[in-house]
Design an enzyme around this catalytic site. Structure first.
Site, mmCIF file in Angstrom:
data_model
loop_
_atom_site.group_PDB
_atom_site.id
_atom_site.type_symbol
_atom_site.label_atom_id
_atom_site.label_comp_id
_atom_site.label_asym_id
_atom_site.label_seq_id
_atom_site.Cartn_x
_atom_site.Cartn_y
_atom_site.Cartn_z
ATOM 1 N N GLN A 1 3.273 23.783 -20.790
ATOM 2 C CA GLN A 1 4.668 24.239 -20.678
ATOM 3 C C GLN A 1 4.893 25.116 -19.453
ATOM 4 O O GLN A 1 6.020 25.264 -18.986
ATOM 5 C CB GLN A 1 5.081 25.016 -21.941
ATOM 6 C CG GLN A 1 5.128 24.159 -23.199
ATOM 7 C CD GLN A 1 6.272 23.149 -23.206
ATOM 8 O OE1 GLN A 1 7.282 23.311 -22.514
ATOM 9 N NE2 GLN A 1 6.128 22.094 -23.989
ATOM 10 N N CYS B 1 6.399 17.809 -31.898
ATOM 11 C CA CYS B 1 5.400 17.195 -32.773
ATOM 12 C C CYS B 1 5.566 17.649 -34.212
ATOM 13 O O CYS B 1 5.123 16.987 -35.124
ATOM 14 C CB CYS B 1 3.996 17.569 -32.301
ATOM 15 S SG CYS B 1 3.814 17.413 -30.551
#
Ligand code: PLP
Length: 381
Positions: free
Chosen positions: A181, A326
């Site tokens: 990220q 997810c």
């Protein structure tokens, strides 16, 4: 497809058309297997070599420290399992790990626990940050590996990795950081960060899906995770995904060149969104604002369950996430917010809005309007 306002860029981003252009010849004309010694294969390998050099230069690494993988998940699994299996001794069997890591790291660590390795979980403060003194108390001479991400995928909060690396190295432990990220918004300098292992993934910065990098510092002993052919200097089997590797390098080069300009825009979009939301009661921001990515807003919406809000806004034309991508199909509260001390109710009332370089001010305004409408409708019941 009907146009939705897309504010879920931490989950994935659209492919930059300039990247697609660079990839296309390697999906058609230059189709060789990069490991074939003939001319067609050599042409493909030339492109892979160039991509590796470009990535290495940008992250201040040597080209033989860059390994291409099938994405962040494989790179994370390899980093954890490969380093622990190669470096654990009878006296060094402890893995120190933050509980806010991505599931790719958590599942690898938990797998090793089943085989007798010890795990020490690091405490996280209510702002979503692991404090340096927690690293100091957990890392000792029995530690083989420390896992702490550069920036969290749900809150955007930056972690004290450089400090952690120093402590780990003083105790003779290895340090792995997941920069999946972080890579789209902050420059990676492997020399300055100092970690032994570092991962990132192309689809988070407008590159193709299914390709990532594991940086392995020269001299670090590693077991392979994916056996097979002798690709990646004998460390990762599998025919090289040439077009995607070319795409990763191009996308990362563009990201680095345009980072400052894009980050200014992302900060502006976050401000616009929050200002527009100003009239809505019971909204607060989760996680430290001072040490965070410019793109992510993790918000608590009092009295509104995130899954209900997600479905409602989806119908109205807005995409964002209830926690990480997810985990968003699961009804479990976020493991990240729970580690920050949130109770189940508050964690389930929290959402992640994440902006990307393709978003406009119009998206921020329209997104906020849809968000407000959905919250108000749900609060009527
Ligand atoms: N690590 C972090 C922090 C992530 O946010 C993600 C994806 O969301 C991954 C790892 C997994 O990367 P990939 O989707 O490339 O497998």
């Amino acid at each position: 497809m009907e146009k939705h306002v897309y504010l879920d860029n931490a989950a994935t981003t659209p492919l930059d058309t300039r990247v697609l252009e660079k990839m296309t010849p390697y999906l058609t004309d230059i189709f060789g297997n990069a490991d074939s010694p003939h001319a067609v294969g050599r042409k493909a390998m030339g492109a892979v070599d160039l991509a590796r050099d470009r990535v290495a230069e940008l992250i201040c690494a040597h080209q033989n420290e860059v390994y291409f993988t099938s994405g962040g998940t494989e790179a994370d699994n390899w980093a954890v399992i490969g380093s622990v299996l190669a470096n654990a001794t009878e006296k060094r069997r402890k893995i120190v790990c933050s509980p806010i890591e991505h599931h790719a790291v958590l599942s690898a660590v938990e797998r090793l626990q089943k085989y007798g390795f010890e795990i020490e979980w690091l405490p996280v403060n209510e702002g979503g940050r692991v404090e340096t003194n927690a690293l100091e108390s957990a890392i000792d001479e029995s530690t083989v590996l420390v896992c702490l991400m550069m920036a969290n995928n749900e809150t955007g909060v930056l972690q004290p990795v450089k400090e952690g690396v120093k402590i780990a190295h003083e105790k003779g432990a290895l340090f792995f950081t997941d920069a999946v990220q972080y890579a789209p918004y902050m420059p990676i300098d492997t020399k300055e960060i100092g970690a032994d292992l570092l991962s990132f993934s192309a689809h988070k910065f407008n590159g193709p899906k299914g390709v990532g990098v594991l940086y392995i510092k020269n001299g670090v002993k590693m077991e392979k995770l994916v056996g097979g052919g002798e690709q990646e200097r004998g460390m990762r089997g599998g025919t090289l995904n040439v077009a995607s590797i070319v795409g990763l390098a191009e996308a990362y080069a563009l990201t680095r060149a345009e980072m400052e300009k894009n980050n200014e825009k992302l900060q502006r979009l976050c401000k616009i969104f929050l200002k527009e939301l100003g009239g809505l009661s019971g909204v607060s921001r989760n996680g430290e604002k001072e040490h965070a990515l410019p793109s992510v807003l993790n918000l608590h919406i009092d009295g509104v369950e995130n899954t209900a809000l997600l479905y409602k806004t989806d119908l109205l034309g807005l995409c964002f996430a209830a926690g990480s991508a997810c985990a968003s199909a699961s009804v479990k509260p976020s493991h990240v917010l729970t580690a920050m001390g949130f109770d189940e109710k508050k964690a389930k009332e929290s959402v992640r809005i994440s902006f990307g370089k393709c978003n406009t001010e119009g998206d921020a305004l329209q997104g906020a309007k849809i968000f407000i409408k959905a919250v108000e409708e749900l609060r009527k019941f």
